[in-house]
Motif scaffolding. Structure first.
Motif, PDB file in Angstrom:
ATOM      1  N   GLY B  57     -34.146  17.614  -1.257  1.00 31.53           N
ATOM      2  CA  GLY B  57     -33.377  18.474  -2.233  1.00 31.53           C
ATOM      3  C   GLY B  57     -31.960  18.418  -1.815  1.00 31.53           C
ATOM      4  N   SER B  60     -30.839  14.888  -3.415  1.00 31.09           N
ATOM      5  CA  SER B  60     -30.956  15.121  -5.249  1.00 31.09           C
ATOM      6  C   SER B  60     -29.495  15.833  -5.448  1.00 31.09           C
ATOM      7  N   PHE B  61     -29.279  17.101  -4.705  1.00 29.32           N
ATOM      8  CA  PHE B  61     -28.315  18.111  -5.124  1.00 29.32           C
ATOM      9  C   PHE B  61     -26.867  17.145  -4.870  1.00 29.32           C
ATOM     10  N   ARG B  63     -26.157  14.145  -4.931  1.00 27.12           N
ATOM     11  CA  ARG B  63     -25.866  13.357  -5.768  1.00 27.12           C
ATOM     12  C   ARG B  63     -25.802  13.563  -7.043  1.00 27.12           C
ATOM     13  N   GLY B  64     -26.130  14.796  -7.372  1.00 25.06           N
ATOM     14  CA  GLY B  64     -26.258  15.486  -8.538  1.00 25.06           C
ATOM     15  C   GLY B  64     -25.004  16.350  -9.045  1.00 25.06           C
ATOM     16  N   THR B  65     -24.115  16.500  -8.107  1.00 22.44           N
ATOM     17  CA  THR B  65     -22.860  17.286  -8.434  1.00 22.44           C
ATOM     18  C   THR B  65     -21.482  16.789  -8.088  1.00 22.44           C
ATOM     19  N   PRO B  66     -20.437  16.897  -8.477  1.00 16.92           N
ATOM     20  CA  PRO B  66     -19.229  16.317  -8.446  1.00 16.92           C
ATOM     21  C   PRO B  66     -18.879  16.725  -6.753  1.00 16.92           C
ATOM     22  N   TYR B 115     -25.039   9.761  -0.241  1.00 22.06           N
ATOM     23  CA  TYR B 115     -25.225   8.505  -0.961  1.00 22.06           C
ATOM     24  C   TYR B 115     -25.557   7.495   0.164  1.00 22.06           C
ATOM     25  N   ASN B 164     -18.938  -0.780  -1.856  1.00 18.27           N
ATOM     26  CA  ASN B 164     -18.783  -0.047  -2.787  1.00 18.27           C
ATOM     27  C   ASN B 164     -18.546   1.549  -2.519  1.00 18.27           C
ATOM     28  N   HIS B 171     -11.218   6.369  -2.714  1.00 21.14           N
ATOM     29  CA  HIS B 171     -11.125   7.194  -3.920  1.00 21.14           C
ATOM     30  C   HIS B 171     -11.333   8.360  -3.754  1.00 21.14           C
TER      31      HIS B 171
END
Lengths: 234, 236
Positions: B57, B60-61, B63-66, B115, B164, B171
Protein backbone atom coordinates in the motif's frame (compact mmCIF):
# COMPACT_ATOMS: atom_id res chain seq x y z
CA UNK A 1 -14.16 27.36 14.32
CA UNK A 2 -15.01 23.68 14.26
CA UNK A 3 -12.74 20.82 15.11
CA UNK A 4 -9.06 21.00 14.23
CA UNK A 5 -9.29 17.90 12.09
CA UNK A 6 -12.66 16.88 10.71
CA UNK A 7 -12.62 13.71 8.57
CA UNK A 8 -16.15 14.35 7.29
CA UNK A 9 -14.82 17.42 5.50
CA UNK A 10 -12.72 15.15 3.27
CA UNK A 11 -15.87 13.61 1.82
CA UNK A 12 -17.36 17.05 1.49
CA UNK A 13 -14.34 18.40 -0.42
CA UNK A 14 -13.99 15.53 -2.89
CA UNK A 15 -17.05 16.42 -5.03
CA UNK A 16 -16.00 20.09 -5.12
CA UNK A 17 -12.48 19.20 -6.20
CA UNK A 18 -13.49 16.54 -8.70
CA UNK A 19 -15.28 19.17 -10.79
CA UNK A 20 -11.83 20.56 -11.55
CA UNK A 21 -10.37 17.19 -12.49
CA UNK A 22 -11.44 18.03 -16.05
CA UNK A 23 -8.99 20.94 -16.20
CA UNK A 24 -6.19 18.74 -14.89
CA UNK A 25 -6.95 16.03 -17.45
CA UNK A 26 -7.27 18.63 -20.20
CA UNK A 27 -3.77 19.95 -19.43
CA UNK A 28 -2.51 16.37 -19.39
CA UNK A 29 -4.18 15.28 -22.65
CA UNK A 30 -3.23 18.37 -24.66
CA UNK A 31 0.34 18.43 -23.41
CA UNK A 32 0.80 14.72 -24.10
CA UNK A 33 -0.56 15.18 -27.64
CA UNK A 34 1.77 18.09 -28.41
CA UNK A 35 4.54 16.33 -26.49
CA UNK A 36 4.27 13.35 -28.85
CA UNK A 37 4.42 15.62 -31.90
CA UNK A 38 7.43 17.51 -30.52
CA UNK A 39 9.00 14.22 -29.48
CA UNK A 40 8.72 12.77 -32.99
CA UNK A 41 10.19 15.89 -34.58
CA UNK A 42 12.99 15.99 -32.02
CA UNK A 43 13.80 12.30 -32.45
CA UNK A 44 14.21 12.54 -36.24
CA UNK A 45 17.45 14.63 -36.26
CA UNK A 46 19.04 12.19 -33.85
CA UNK A 47 17.88 9.08 -35.71
CA UNK A 48 19.01 10.33 -39.11
CA UNK A 49 22.10 12.11 -37.80
CA UNK A 50 21.22 15.51 -39.25
CA UNK A 51 24.04 17.94 -38.35
CA UNK A 52 23.33 21.20 -36.44
CA UNK A 53 19.69 20.16 -35.81
CA UNK A 54 21.04 17.19 -33.90
CA UNK A 55 23.12 19.41 -31.62
CA UNK A 56 20.18 21.73 -31.01
CA UNK A 57 17.96 18.80 -30.10
CA UNK A 58 20.63 17.39 -27.79
CA UNK A 59 20.87 20.68 -25.88
CA UNK A 60 17.07 20.93 -25.73
CA UNK A 61 16.70 17.43 -24.30
CA UNK A 62 19.58 17.93 -21.88
CA UNK A 63 18.15 21.21 -20.59
CA UNK A 64 14.64 19.84 -20.06
CA UNK A 65 15.96 16.74 -18.32
CA UNK A 66 18.32 18.89 -16.27
CA UNK A 67 15.87 21.40 -14.79
CA UNK A 68 12.80 20.98 -12.58
CA UNK A 69 9.38 21.45 -14.15
CA UNK A 70 8.67 24.36 -11.82
CA UNK A 71 11.66 26.29 -13.18
CA UNK A 72 10.53 25.51 -16.73
CA UNK A 73 7.07 26.83 -15.86
CA UNK A 74 8.51 30.10 -14.55
CA UNK A 75 10.88 30.44 -17.51
CA UNK A 76 8.05 30.06 -20.01
CA UNK A 77 5.69 32.22 -17.98
CA UNK A 78 8.14 35.11 -17.69
CA UNK A 79 10.35 34.39 -20.68
CA UNK A 80 7.89 33.88 -23.51
CA UNK A 81 6.26 37.34 -23.19
CA UNK A 82 9.72 38.94 -23.01
CA UNK A 83 10.86 36.99 -26.07
CA UNK A 84 7.76 37.82 -28.09
CA UNK A 85 7.83 41.48 -27.09
CA UNK A 86 11.06 41.70 -29.11
CA UNK A 87 8.97 41.12 -32.23
CA UNK A 88 6.18 43.35 -30.92
CA UNK A 89 3.71 40.65 -30.00
CA UNK A 90 2.05 41.27 -26.66
CA UNK A 91 0.92 38.10 -24.88
CA UNK A 92 1.14 39.38 -21.31
CA UNK A 93 -2.64 39.19 -21.06
CA UNK A 94 -2.80 35.62 -22.30
CA UNK A 95 -4.48 33.04 -20.06
CA UNK A 96 -2.05 31.20 -17.78
CA UNK A 97 -3.54 27.99 -19.17
CA UNK A 98 -1.64 28.45 -22.45
CA UNK A 99 1.65 28.92 -20.66
CA UNK A 100 1.02 25.71 -18.76
CA UNK A 101 0.19 23.84 -21.97
CA UNK A 102 3.31 25.19 -23.68
CA UNK A 103 5.57 24.27 -20.76
CA UNK A 104 4.26 20.75 -20.30
CA UNK A 105 4.31 20.10 -24.05
CA UNK A 106 7.93 21.19 -24.32
CA UNK A 107 8.80 19.16 -21.24
CA UNK A 108 7.02 16.02 -22.43
CA UNK A 109 8.45 16.47 -25.92
CA UNK A 110 12.01 16.05 -24.66
CA UNK A 111 11.13 12.91 -22.73
CA UNK A 112 9.18 11.43 -25.65
CA UNK A 113 12.04 12.18 -28.04
CA UNK A 114 14.36 10.03 -25.94
CA UNK A 115 11.78 7.27 -25.63
CA UNK A 116 11.10 7.17 -29.37
CA UNK A 117 14.78 7.21 -30.26
CA UNK A 118 15.52 4.39 -27.84
CA UNK A 119 12.58 2.33 -29.04
CA UNK A 120 13.38 2.66 -32.73
CA UNK A 121 17.04 1.86 -32.10
CA UNK A 122 15.90 -1.22 -30.19
CA UNK A 123 14.47 -2.70 -33.39
CA UNK A 124 17.27 -4.57 -35.12
CA UNK A 125 18.47 -3.18 -38.41
CA UNK A 126 18.06 -6.65 -39.91
CA UNK A 127 14.31 -6.13 -39.76
CA UNK A 128 14.58 -3.12 -42.05
CA UNK A 129 16.92 -4.99 -44.37
CA UNK A 130 14.51 -7.91 -44.53
CA UNK A 131 11.63 -5.58 -45.29
CA UNK A 132 13.56 -3.95 -48.13
CA UNK A 133 14.65 -7.32 -49.50
CA UNK A 134 11.04 -8.37 -50.01
CA UNK A 135 10.38 -5.09 -51.80
CA UNK A 136 8.72 -2.94 -49.15
CA UNK A 137 8.95 0.82 -49.53
CA UNK A 138 10.52 2.81 -46.66
CA UNK A 139 7.02 3.95 -45.69
CA UNK A 140 5.67 0.40 -45.45
CA UNK A 141 8.81 -0.69 -43.68
CA UNK A 142 8.21 1.92 -41.01
CA UNK A 143 4.46 1.52 -40.57
CA UNK A 144 4.34 -2.29 -40.80
CA UNK A 145 7.68 -3.51 -39.48
CA UNK A 146 9.56 -0.99 -37.36
CA UNK A 147 6.74 0.94 -35.72
CA UNK A 148 4.73 -2.02 -34.35
CA UNK A 149 7.89 -3.43 -32.79
CA UNK A 150 9.09 -0.08 -31.49
CA UNK A 151 5.78 0.75 -29.84
CA UNK A 152 6.03 -2.45 -27.84
CA UNK A 153 9.36 -1.32 -26.40
CA UNK A 154 8.26 2.28 -25.96
CA UNK A 155 4.86 1.74 -24.44
CA UNK A 156 5.80 1.07 -20.79
CA UNK A 157 7.95 4.21 -20.85
CA UNK A 158 5.18 6.23 -22.47
CA UNK A 159 2.77 5.04 -19.78
CA UNK A 160 5.23 6.09 -17.07
CA UNK A 161 5.64 9.50 -18.68
CA UNK A 162 1.89 10.04 -18.82
CA UNK A 163 1.52 9.17 -15.14
CA UNK A 164 4.54 11.30 -14.22
CA UNK A 165 3.09 14.15 -16.22
CA UNK A 166 -0.24 13.87 -14.42
CA UNK A 167 1.60 14.23 -11.13
CA UNK A 168 3.57 17.17 -12.52
CA UNK A 169 0.37 19.04 -13.38
CA UNK A 170 -0.09 19.49 -9.64
CA UNK A 171 2.53 22.25 -9.88
CA UNK A 172 0.68 24.28 -12.53
CA UNK A 173 -1.20 26.15 -9.81
CA UNK A 174 2.02 28.05 -8.98
CA UNK A 175 1.40 30.30 -11.98
CA UNK A 176 -2.26 30.68 -11.15
CA UNK A 177 -4.11 27.90 -12.95
CA UNK A 178 -7.50 26.90 -11.59
CA UNK A 179 -7.03 23.16 -11.86
CA UNK A 180 -7.73 20.65 -9.10
CA UNK A 181 -4.74 21.81 -7.08
CA UNK A 182 -5.57 25.49 -7.64
CA UNK A 183 -9.13 24.90 -6.46
CA UNK A 184 -7.69 23.08 -3.45
CA UNK A 185 -5.61 26.12 -2.56
CA UNK A 186 -8.69 28.37 -2.65
CA UNK A 187 -10.59 25.83 -0.53
CA UNK A 188 -7.79 26.00 2.04
CA UNK A 189 -7.95 29.77 2.05
CA UNK A 190 -11.71 29.75 2.60
CA UNK A 191 -12.04 26.82 5.03
CA UNK A 192 -8.66 26.79 6.82
CA UNK A 193 -8.72 22.99 6.72
CA UNK A 194 -5.54 22.34 4.78
CA UNK A 195 -4.99 18.74 5.79
CA UNK A 196 -8.48 17.62 4.76
CA UNK A 197 -8.10 19.32 1.37
CA UNK A 198 -4.75 17.65 0.74
CA UNK A 199 -6.10 14.26 1.78
CA UNK A 200 -9.02 14.71 -0.61
CA UNK A 201 -6.64 15.75 -3.41
CA UNK A 202 -4.35 12.78 -2.74
CA UNK A 203 -7.28 10.40 -2.92
CA UNK A 204 -8.39 11.81 -6.29
CA UNK A 205 -4.87 11.76 -7.77
CA UNK A 206 -4.30 8.24 -6.48
CA UNK A 207 -7.54 6.91 -7.96
CA UNK A 208 -6.84 8.55 -11.34
CA UNK A 209 -3.33 7.06 -11.38
CA UNK A 210 -4.69 3.61 -10.49
CA UNK A 211 -7.24 3.83 -13.32
CA UNK A 212 -4.56 4.95 -15.78
CA UNK A 213 -2.26 2.11 -14.69
CA UNK A 214 -5.03 -0.45 -15.21
CA UNK A 215 -5.80 0.91 -18.66
CA UNK A 216 -2.17 0.93 -19.68
CA UNK A 217 -1.69 -2.64 -18.52
CA UNK A 218 -4.50 -3.79 -20.81
CA UNK A 219 -2.95 -1.97 -23.76
CA UNK A 220 0.51 -3.28 -22.91
CA UNK A 221 -0.83 -6.83 -23.12
CA UNK A 222 -2.21 -5.96 -26.55
CA UNK A 223 1.15 -4.67 -27.81
CA UNK A 224 2.78 -7.85 -26.54
CA UNK A 225 0.29 -10.17 -28.20
CA UNK A 226 2.88 -11.75 -30.53
CA UNK A 227 5.45 -12.24 -27.83
CA UNK A 228 4.33 -15.71 -26.75
CA UNK A 229 4.34 -16.58 -23.08
CA UNK A 230 7.50 -14.82 -22.03
CA UNK A 231 6.67 -11.11 -22.10
CA UNK A 232 9.10 -10.13 -19.40
CA UNK A 233 12.04 -9.62 -21.74
CA UNK A 234 13.12 -6.17 -22.93
CA UNK B 1 10.35 44.45 -21.04
CA UNK B 2 13.91 43.61 -21.99
CA UNK B 3 16.25 41.10 -20.48
CA UNK B 4 18.99 42.35 -18.18
CA UNK B 5 21.82 39.96 -19.02
CA UNK B 6 24.07 41.42 -16.35
CA UNK B 7 21.56 40.70 -13.65
CA UNK B 8 21.61 36.98 -14.48
CA UNK B 9 25.18 36.86 -13.16
CA UNK B 10 24.24 38.86 -10.04
CA UNK B 11 21.31 36.52 -9.42
CA UNK B 12 23.49 33.51 -10.17
CA UNK B 13 25.93 34.41 -7.38
CA UNK B 14 23.09 35.06 -4.97
CA UNK B 15 21.18 31.87 -5.80
CA UNK B 16 24.30 29.69 -5.81
CA UNK B 17 24.50 30.19 -2.03
CA UNK B 18 21.44 27.93 -1.76
CA UNK B 19 23.18 24.96 -3.39
CA UNK B 20 24.21 23.33 -0.07
CA UNK B 21 20.64 23.35 1.25
CA UNK B 22 19.34 21.95 -2.03
CA UNK B 23 21.91 19.16 -1.94
CA UNK B 24 20.97 18.34 1.66
CA UNK B 25 17.30 18.21 0.65
CA UNK B 26 18.18 15.86 -2.22
CA UNK B 27 20.81 13.61 -0.64
CA UNK B 28 19.42 13.01 2.86
CA UNK B 29 16.06 11.68 1.58
CA UNK B 30 17.82 9.40 -0.88
CA UNK B 31 20.02 7.91 1.84
CA UNK B 32 17.14 7.44 4.30
CA UNK B 33 14.90 6.34 1.47
CA UNK B 34 17.44 3.71 0.45
CA UNK B 35 17.09 1.99 3.82
CA UNK B 36 13.31 2.32 3.75
CA UNK B 37 13.35 0.91 0.23
CA UNK B 38 15.60 -1.95 1.27
CA UNK B 39 13.32 -2.85 4.18
CA UNK B 40 10.23 -2.63 1.99
CA UNK B 41 11.85 -4.78 -0.71
CA UNK B 42 12.79 -7.47 1.80
CA UNK B 43 9.28 -7.42 3.26
CA UNK B 44 7.76 -7.79 -0.19
CA UNK B 45 10.27 -10.38 -1.33
CA UNK B 46 9.76 -12.63 1.69
CA UNK B 47 6.04 -11.86 1.96
CA UNK B 48 6.16 -11.02 5.68
CA UNK B 49 2.64 -11.45 7.06
CA UNK B 50 0.75 -8.25 7.80
CA UNK B 51 3.64 -5.96 6.93
CA UNK B 52 3.39 -7.16 3.33
CA UNK B 53 0.03 -5.46 2.80
CA UNK B 54 1.25 -2.24 4.41
CA UNK B 55 4.42 -2.23 2.31
CA UNK B 56 2.45 -2.73 -0.90
CA UNK B 57 0.00 0.00 0.00
CA UNK B 58 2.82 2.36 0.92
CA UNK B 59 4.68 1.90 -2.37
CA UNK B 60 1.52 2.11 -4.45
CA UNK B 61 0.22 5.24 -2.71
CA UNK B 62 3.50 7.16 -2.73
CA UNK B 63 4.13 6.31 -6.37
CA UNK B 64 0.57 7.21 -7.26
CA UNK B 65 0.39 10.70 -5.79
CA UNK B 66 2.43 13.84 -6.53
CA UNK B 67 5.33 14.51 -4.16
CA UNK B 68 3.85 17.90 -3.28
CA UNK B 69 1.00 15.97 -1.62
CA UNK B 70 3.44 14.05 0.56
CA UNK B 71 5.09 17.26 1.70
CA UNK B 72 1.76 18.96 2.40
CA UNK B 73 0.18 15.94 4.11
CA UNK B 74 3.15 15.59 6.44
CA UNK B 75 3.62 19.31 6.92
CA UNK B 76 0.01 19.72 8.03
CA UNK B 77 -0.71 16.23 9.35
CA UNK B 78 2.23 15.41 11.61
CA UNK B 79 1.97 18.56 13.79
CA UNK B 80 -1.74 17.87 14.32
CA UNK B 81 -1.02 14.29 15.27
CA UNK B 82 1.91 15.10 17.54
CA UNK B 83 0.13 18.00 19.22
CA UNK B 84 -2.83 15.83 20.14
CA UNK B 85 -0.50 13.11 21.47
CA UNK B 86 1.53 15.60 23.50
CA UNK B 87 -1.59 17.29 24.79
CA UNK B 88 -3.05 13.99 25.99
CA UNK B 89 0.26 13.11 27.69
CA UNK B 90 0.58 16.63 29.15
CA UNK B 91 4.01 17.16 27.64
CA UNK B 92 4.65 20.88 27.16
CA UNK B 93 6.08 20.64 23.65
CA UNK B 94 4.97 22.76 20.74
CA UNK B 95 5.39 21.19 17.30
CA UNK B 96 5.61 24.70 15.86
CA UNK B 97 9.14 24.78 17.27
CA UNK B 98 10.18 22.00 14.84
CA UNK B 99 11.82 23.57 11.78
CA UNK B 100 9.88 23.05 8.54
CA UNK B 101 12.88 21.42 6.90
CA UNK B 102 12.42 18.38 9.17
CA UNK B 103 8.97 17.79 7.71
CA UNK B 104 10.26 18.27 4.18
CA UNK B 105 13.10 15.80 4.75
CA UNK B 106 10.70 13.32 6.33
CA UNK B 107 8.21 13.59 3.46
CA UNK B 108 10.85 13.34 0.75
CA UNK B 109 12.44 10.36 2.52
CA UNK B 110 9.12 8.52 2.38
CA UNK B 111 8.77 9.44 -1.29
CA UNK B 112 12.32 8.27 -1.98
CA UNK B 113 11.68 5.02 -0.09
CA UNK B 114 8.77 4.12 -2.34
CA UNK B 115 10.66 4.84 -5.57
CA UNK B 116 13.88 3.22 -4.39
CA UNK B 117 12.12 0.05 -3.30
CA UNK B 118 11.00 -0.47 -6.90
CA UNK B 119 14.53 0.19 -8.17
CA UNK B 120 16.10 -2.19 -5.67
CA UNK B 121 13.50 -4.80 -6.50
CA UNK B 122 14.15 -4.61 -10.22
CA UNK B 123 17.88 -4.71 -9.52
CA UNK B 124 17.53 -7.84 -7.42
CA UNK B 125 15.27 -9.56 -9.90
CA UNK B 126 17.80 -8.86 -12.65
CA UNK B 127 20.32 -11.10 -10.87
CA UNK B 128 19.60 -14.65 -11.93
CA UNK B 129 18.41 -17.21 -9.44
CA UNK B 130 21.40 -19.42 -10.20
CA UNK B 131 23.69 -16.92 -8.46
CA UNK B 132 21.93 -17.41 -5.12
CA UNK B 133 21.82 -21.18 -5.65
CA UNK B 134 25.52 -21.24 -6.44
CA UNK B 135 26.28 -19.21 -3.31
CA UNK B 136 24.20 -21.57 -1.19
CA UNK B 137 25.82 -24.60 -2.77
CA UNK B 138 29.29 -23.49 -1.68
CA UNK B 139 27.98 -23.13 1.88
CA UNK B 140 27.20 -19.42 2.18
CA UNK B 141 24.36 -18.47 4.48
CA UNK B 142 21.48 -16.50 2.99
CA UNK B 143 22.80 -13.34 4.64
CA UNK B 144 26.29 -13.87 3.26
CA UNK B 145 24.96 -14.68 -0.19
CA UNK B 146 22.87 -11.53 -0.22
CA UNK B 147 25.67 -9.33 1.04
CA UNK B 148 28.43 -10.72 -1.13
CA UNK B 149 26.71 -12.03 -4.25
CA UNK B 150 23.24 -10.59 -4.69
CA UNK B 151 23.54 -6.94 -3.62
CA UNK B 152 26.80 -6.02 -5.39
CA UNK B 153 25.39 -7.28 -8.68
CA UNK B 154 21.96 -5.77 -8.09
CA UNK B 155 23.48 -2.40 -7.22
CA UNK B 156 25.66 -2.40 -10.32
CA UNK B 157 22.60 -3.06 -12.46
CA UNK B 158 20.61 -0.30 -10.70
CA UNK B 159 23.11 2.48 -11.34
CA UNK B 160 21.25 4.00 -14.32
CA UNK B 161 18.01 3.97 -12.34
CA UNK B 162 19.74 5.40 -9.27
CA UNK B 163 21.13 8.23 -11.41
CA UNK B 164 17.66 9.01 -12.69
CA UNK B 165 16.25 9.11 -9.20
CA UNK B 166 19.10 11.31 -7.95
CA UNK B 167 18.48 13.84 -10.69
CA UNK B 168 14.75 13.46 -10.11
CA UNK B 169 15.16 14.24 -6.43
CA UNK B 170 17.39 17.21 -7.17
CA UNK B 171 14.46 18.53 -9.18
CA UNK B 172 11.91 17.50 -6.57
CA UNK B 173 13.59 19.73 -4.01
CA UNK B 174 12.30 22.67 -6.05
CA UNK B 175 8.81 22.13 -4.64
CA UNK B 176 10.13 22.68 -1.11
CA UNK B 177 9.94 26.37 -1.92
CA UNK B 178 6.15 26.05 -1.68
CA UNK B 179 6.61 25.53 2.07
CA UNK B 180 8.96 28.52 2.15
CA UNK B 181 12.31 26.75 2.10
CA UNK B 182 15.19 28.88 0.90
CA UNK B 183 16.63 26.34 -1.52
CA UNK B 184 17.45 27.16 -5.15
CA UNK B 185 13.93 27.90 -6.35
CA UNK B 186 12.97 29.62 -3.12
CA UNK B 187 16.05 31.85 -3.24
CA UNK B 188 15.46 32.54 -6.93
CA UNK B 189 11.94 33.60 -6.05
CA UNK B 190 13.21 35.96 -3.34
CA UNK B 191 15.89 37.44 -5.60
CA UNK B 192 13.31 37.79 -8.38
CA UNK B 193 10.63 39.51 -6.35
CA UNK B 194 12.96 41.82 -4.47
CA UNK B 195 14.48 43.07 -7.73
CA UNK B 196 11.38 42.57 -9.89
CA UNK B 197 13.51 40.63 -12.37
CA UNK B 198 11.78 37.29 -12.55
CA UNK B 199 13.05 35.97 -15.85
CA UNK B 200 16.72 36.68 -15.07
CA UNK B 201 16.53 35.02 -11.65
CA UNK B 202 14.89 31.88 -12.99
CA UNK B 203 17.34 31.67 -15.88
CA UNK B 204 20.14 31.70 -13.29
CA UNK B 205 18.37 29.04 -11.22
CA UNK B 206 17.78 26.95 -14.34
CA UNK B 207 21.48 27.07 -15.22
CA UNK B 208 22.43 25.94 -11.70
CA UNK B 209 20.00 23.01 -11.78
CA UNK B 210 21.20 22.07 -15.25
CA UNK B 211 24.84 22.18 -14.15
CA UNK B 212 24.16 20.10 -11.05
CA UNK B 213 22.26 17.53 -13.13
CA UNK B 214 25.11 17.23 -15.60
CA UNK B 215 27.59 16.78 -12.73
CA UNK B 216 25.46 14.01 -11.19
CA UNK B 217 25.23 12.27 -14.56
CA UNK B 218 28.97 12.60 -15.05
CA UNK B 219 29.75 11.11 -11.64
CA UNK B 220 27.40 8.20 -12.17
CA UNK B 221 28.93 7.57 -15.57
CA UNK B 222 32.36 7.27 -13.91
CA UNK B 223 31.03 4.95 -11.20
CA UNK B 224 29.28 2.81 -13.79
CA UNK B 225 32.47 2.46 -15.78
CA UNK B 226 34.36 1.30 -12.69
CA UNK B 227 31.66 -1.07 -11.48
CA UNK B 228 31.20 -2.69 -14.86
CA UNK B 229 34.93 -3.17 -15.38
CA UNK B 230 34.78 -6.83 -14.41
CA UNK B 231 31.83 -7.68 -16.62
CA UNK B 232 33.36 -6.48 -19.87
CA UNK B 233 32.67 -8.86 -22.72
CA UNK B 234 32.66 -12.63 -22.38
CA UNK B 235 29.65 -14.55 -21.22
CA UNK B 236 27.31 -13.07 -18.67
Amino acid sequence: MGKVFDPSLILEFIPTLIKYLGVTLEILAVSILFGVLIGISAAIPKLFNIPILKQIVTVYISFIRGTPIIIQLFLVYYGLPALLSLIYIDITRMDAFFFVIITYSISNGAIFAEIFRGAINAVEFGQTEAAYSIGMTPFYNFTRIVFPQAIRVAFPNIANTVIGSLKDTSLAFTIGIMDMMGRGETLIASSAHALEVYIALSVIYYVVVLILEKGFRVFEKYTNRYQGIDTSVA
Amino acid sequence: MGIDIGFIWVAFKEIAKAIPLTLVLAIVPIIIGFFIGLAVTLIREYKVKGLYVIANGYVSFFRGTPAIMHIMLIYFGIPLLLDSIFASLHIPFQTSSIPIIVFVLFALSLTAGAYLSEIIRSGISSVTKGQMEAAHSIGMSTYQAMKRILFPQALAKSIPNLTNISVGFLHLTSIAFLVSQKELTGTANIVASSNLKFLEAFIAAGIIYWGLSIIIEGISHLIEKRVKEYSKGGVT
